[in-house]
Design a protein around this motif. Structure first.
Motif, short mmCIF file in Angstrom:
data_model
loop_
_atom_site.label_atom_id
_atom_site.label_comp_id
_atom_site.label_asym_id
_atom_site.label_seq_id
_atom_site.Cartn_x
_atom_site.Cartn_y
_atom_site.Cartn_z
N LEU B 111 7.35 8.46 0.60
CA LEU B 111 8.41 7.46 0.64
C LEU B 111 8.37 6.67 -0.66
N THR B 112 9.53 6.41 -1.24
CA THR B 112 9.65 5.66 -2.48
C THR B 112 10.57 4.48 -2.23
N ILE B 113 10.11 3.28 -2.58
CA ILE B 113 10.88 2.07 -2.32
C ILE B 113 11.12 1.41 -3.67
N ALA B 114 12.38 1.24 -4.03
CA ALA B 114 12.72 0.68 -5.34
C ALA B 114 13.61 -0.54 -5.16
N GLY B 115 13.26 -1.60 -5.89
CA GLY B 115 14.03 -2.84 -5.82
C GLY B 115 13.25 -3.92 -6.54
N THR B 116 13.57 -5.19 -6.27
CA THR B 116 12.75 -6.24 -6.88
C THR B 116 11.38 -6.25 -6.21
N PHE B 117 10.39 -6.81 -6.95
CA PHE B 117 9.05 -6.90 -6.38
C PHE B 117 9.08 -7.56 -5.00
N ALA B 118 9.73 -8.70 -4.92
CA ALA B 118 9.68 -9.48 -3.69
C ALA B 118 10.33 -8.74 -2.52
N GLU B 119 11.48 -8.14 -2.75
CA GLU B 119 12.16 -7.49 -1.62
C GLU B 119 11.42 -6.24 -1.15
N CYS B 120 10.69 -5.60 -2.06
CA CYS B 120 9.94 -4.40 -1.68
C CYS B 120 8.61 -4.74 -1.01
N VAL B 121 7.95 -5.80 -1.52
CA VAL B 121 6.60 -6.05 -1.04
C VAL B 121 6.61 -6.54 0.41
N VAL B 122 7.65 -7.25 0.82
CA VAL B 122 7.66 -7.74 2.21
C VAL B 122 7.81 -6.61 3.23
N LEU B 123 8.22 -5.43 2.79
CA LEU B 123 8.35 -4.31 3.73
C LEU B 123 7.07 -3.49 3.86
N GLU B 124 6.07 -3.79 3.02
CA GLU B 124 4.87 -2.94 2.98
C GLU B 124 4.22 -2.72 4.35
N THR B 125 3.92 -3.82 5.03
CA THR B 125 3.14 -3.70 6.28
C THR B 125 3.90 -2.88 7.32
N LEU B 126 5.17 -3.21 7.50
CA LEU B 126 5.95 -2.50 8.52
C LEU B 126 6.06 -1.01 8.19
N ILE B 127 6.33 -0.71 6.94
CA ILE B 127 6.46 0.70 6.55
C ILE B 127 5.16 1.46 6.82
N LEU B 128 4.04 0.87 6.44
CA LEU B 128 2.77 1.56 6.66
C LEU B 128 2.43 1.66 8.15
N SER B 129 2.71 0.61 8.92
CA SER B 129 2.42 0.66 10.35
C SER B 129 3.15 1.83 11.00
N ALA B 316 -2.98 7.76 9.64
CA ALA B 316 -2.77 8.86 8.70
C ALA B 316 -3.31 8.58 7.30
N GLY B 317 -3.86 7.39 7.07
CA GLY B 317 -4.44 7.10 5.75
C GLY B 317 -3.42 6.91 4.65
N LEU B 318 -2.18 6.57 5.02
CA LEU B 318 -1.15 6.35 4.01
C LEU B 318 -1.29 4.96 3.39
N VAL B 319 -1.06 4.90 2.08
CA VAL B 319 -1.10 3.63 1.37
C VAL B 319 0.26 3.40 0.69
N TYR B 320 0.49 2.15 0.30
CA TYR B 320 1.78 1.71 -0.28
C TYR B 320 1.43 1.11 -1.61
N LYS B 321 1.71 1.79 -2.68
CA LYS B 321 1.20 1.36 -3.98
C LYS B 321 2.32 1.12 -4.98
N LEU B 322 2.16 0.04 -5.73
CA LEU B 322 3.07 -0.26 -6.83
C LEU B 322 2.79 0.73 -7.95
#
Lengths: 430, 430
Positions: B111-129, B316-322
């Motif tokens: 999964l690739t998430i592109a946008g401003t830092f702030a709008e992308c980072v707030v989705l991290e936890t939910l996406i990984l969960s 699943a060991g997935l991470v969300y990395k900048l």
């Protein structure tokens, strides 16, 4: 807080059983179901009751909406008479059991549900889902708390488990003695203290590490935690103290050999005059890794994956069994699953010093009293209504702390072994 | 279907990072985050992408309500400017990635998430969960489907996991090829076929086993499944055929040595003339137990605990990395976690026969094309809007079936080993 289709968080067969039982009149038989574990997961010496408070909130809202009933009819799950029965469904019976935070052992009747067959059987799936999950997390968390020997632990595993399981896991970990959670919904719903400052992404976002630290300190003050392992940890610590000064609250290390790094970091912080700056370590910590860090200068642990997935035992092995029909004990007779029928009463026996020695479970009767016995069951739902004095989460947290003090010290060992205290089941007198 | 506090299914530190980034102006930097696994869990030769459809529904509803923002301010999580920003929050960027049902390997940018830092980072936890849970279940389920060699499997593990995780697990198992689920909410929300008839409690409720079977057949007809192991299995089968006749659809055995019992039960059913009556077995089945039953006359498997807890690998060991800031690749440089920065493009390479040979991942560029390459990424969200042509659950289920056919047969073995195909990462040209 209204949740969608709570009453459909249910196995199909609960409703086909209701259909068949309504048709032959057995649906109205007075029944007693009990929730218990046949055994503890490998390595566990006790179980921790968790989830009851969450469960009672769900039972209170457990109703079938017209749209849900239409779905069940359309898909052939239920017939017309069952649909009519579901439309009026409301649990009117009694639920009693062990308080949250109580310990349990194989055979402990941690929840007892009494009412008509039909009204009790439809709650089976939801009751087991809540308790199997929350109890599995709580015992893993309790073992970590023991291993941490008084050092605080932050629960930060939300991203490793289902998004709603994450909230329940944060609650169970707090019940077990964790100090904080990263999960904001757990703070919102249950008042659990939340914690968190920054991830590696925040450092990478900036031109360099000092710029990132400066931005964080400008926004959050010196009482913050700087994550120092994005590039080089020693340089990270130097940068942190350079930017924040020796009054910085804490640094966090999230990778590498934490025992070596903790000591090196402490030495470096001290040499920079930051003697009060705390060290937080995280990164795949379970109860064994936490125990292995006991001698190191760690101030706070962050635990993620291991706690939310029950550290090797993601489900508590609890079952929901019919034990009594119209006052008559019943029991399934398949091999290797022999259990005792009849409604159980449970007490925990103690030495005069307060140390627990045994749990006594009597079927269809009362326990012959001994001094220092403590009854383990209390009523949660009477005539379908949740009683007003259900313990709060804070009370349950205190209760578990007391319970863990009461068991023999061998029971707190992390290694495999027998249950912390034996449980004796006394069958009903014939 | 509205769910409570979706935007709070988020780690505290995502919002403190937003606070700090808003303050120093970095919040608006254009960023790319990627979701990937550094390694597969022990024993796994491939991963299965699952949860994307569920995730997109959640992202669509991801907003902070005034009451939630008030909570965040009151508890000191966010300051005033951040509160204002949250009130207007709505993701406006792009989300792309592997389709549900696609296979993945260590390093696949699923999964690739592109946008401003702030709008992308707030989705991290939910996406990984969502992805860590659903992918863990899906791969366990896929391995069971392979082991079952075409025989249908019913998912019946709801009671062993968190009540909402149960619904997501049912969805992931169906995606992976399971035929049915016991979970009614999964039927209701996703249209997955549900199944179930009766538990041991239904037999115990009645005077004796024939009475219970008669009640069930009266209500559900002969196209039902009678559970025959409450007392004695052979007598249970005799009672079942006595009551229902040889046209009974199926019997279920939920305990004991299933390989022995399956053969004995088949022989007995045949001797009673019930040659078309199917045998369903259940009871702690995982992929290995299912494989071990391949030679036995089993018609349908029921799998519970193992599938919903990911059969030994519950996350699943997935991470969300900048990986990119304002077009510049970024990467964390801690030991043992070296990854490649920059936005990735991925293709799977195949032989002319259709067999997959390799996955190629290029950073900040495009893959030099070869015949039989298949691009692995598609756009799910453009300018903050979910695109209309997201694959359905049925399409994803078909896609996984095709993907599993395409990998070399060794990749389907249950034993430990290398990933089914190698993945090559080509760094950005300097």
């Amino acid at each position: 807080m209204t949740r969608p289709d709570i009453a459909l968080l249910t196995d199909h067969y609960e409703l086909t059983m209701v259909s068949a039982a309504l048709r032959d009149g057995t649906a109205e038989r007075q029944c007693v179901f009990e929730v218990f574990a046949r055994r503890l997961p490998p390595g566990r010496r006790y179980g921790v009751v968790a989830g009851t408070g969450r469960l009672l909130d769900l039972v209170r809202e457990f109703r079938f909406t017209p749209e849900e009933i239409e779905f069940l009819q359309r898909t052939g799950v239920v017939d017309e008479p069952t649909a009519t029965w579901l439309a009026d469904y409301e649990f009117t019976g009694e639920i009693s059991g062990y308080a949250e935070g109580e310990l349990f052992f194989p055979g402990s009747p941690i929840l007892t549900i009494a009412g008509t067959f039909a009204e009790c059987v439809v709650l089976e799936t939801l009751i087991l889902s809540v308790l199997n999950h929350d109890c599995a997390v709580a015992v893993a968390a309790a073992r970590m708390v023991t291993a941490a020997r008084g050092r605080p632990i932050i629960e930060m595993g939300s991203r490793r488990t289902h998004e709603e399981a994450a909230v329940a896991a944060a609650r169970a970990a707090y019940l077990a003695g964790f100090a904080f959670t990263s999960n904001l919904a757990a703070g919102h719903r249950y008042g659990i203290p939340t914690a968190g400052t920054a991830a590696h992404a925040f450092t990478l976002l900036h031109q360099d590490e000092p710029a990132a630290f400066a931005a964080q300190v400008a926004a959050l003050g010196k009482q913050t935690t700087l994550l120092v392992d994005t590039y080089d940890i020693s340089q990270g610590i130097r940068n942190a103290i350079e930017v924040a000064g020796p009054a910085l609250r804490a640094v966090r290390i999230d990778s590498g050999d934490l025992s070596v790094l903790a000591q090196q970091s402490r030495d470096l912080l001290d040499s920079l005059g930051a003697t009060d700056t705390k060290i937080i370590v995280s990164g795949d910590l379970d109860e064994y890794a936490i125990a292995a860090l006991a001698a190191e200068p760690v101030d706070i642990y962050g635990a993620g994956t291991a706690v939310v997935v029950g550290s090797g035992a993601p489900t508590a092995g609890l079952v929901y069994k019919l034990v009594e029909v119209d006052g008559r004990p019943v029991v399934k007779r398949s091999e290797n699953k022999a259990t005792v029928g009849g409604r159980k009463t449970a007490v925990r026996r103690h030495k005069p010093t307060g140390t627990a020695t045994e749990e006594i479970v009597v079927s269809q009767g009362t326990v012959d009293p001994a001094p220092h016995d403590r009854p383990l069951q209390r009523v949660f739902v009477r005539d379908g209504r949740v009683v007003p004095d259900v313990p709060t989460l804070e009370q349950s947290r205190d209760h578990l702390r007391q319970c863990l003090i009461s068991i023999p010290w061998e029971g707190l060992k992390l290694s495999s072994g027998d249950p912390a205290i034996p449980l004796t089941v006394i069958p009903a007198r014939a």
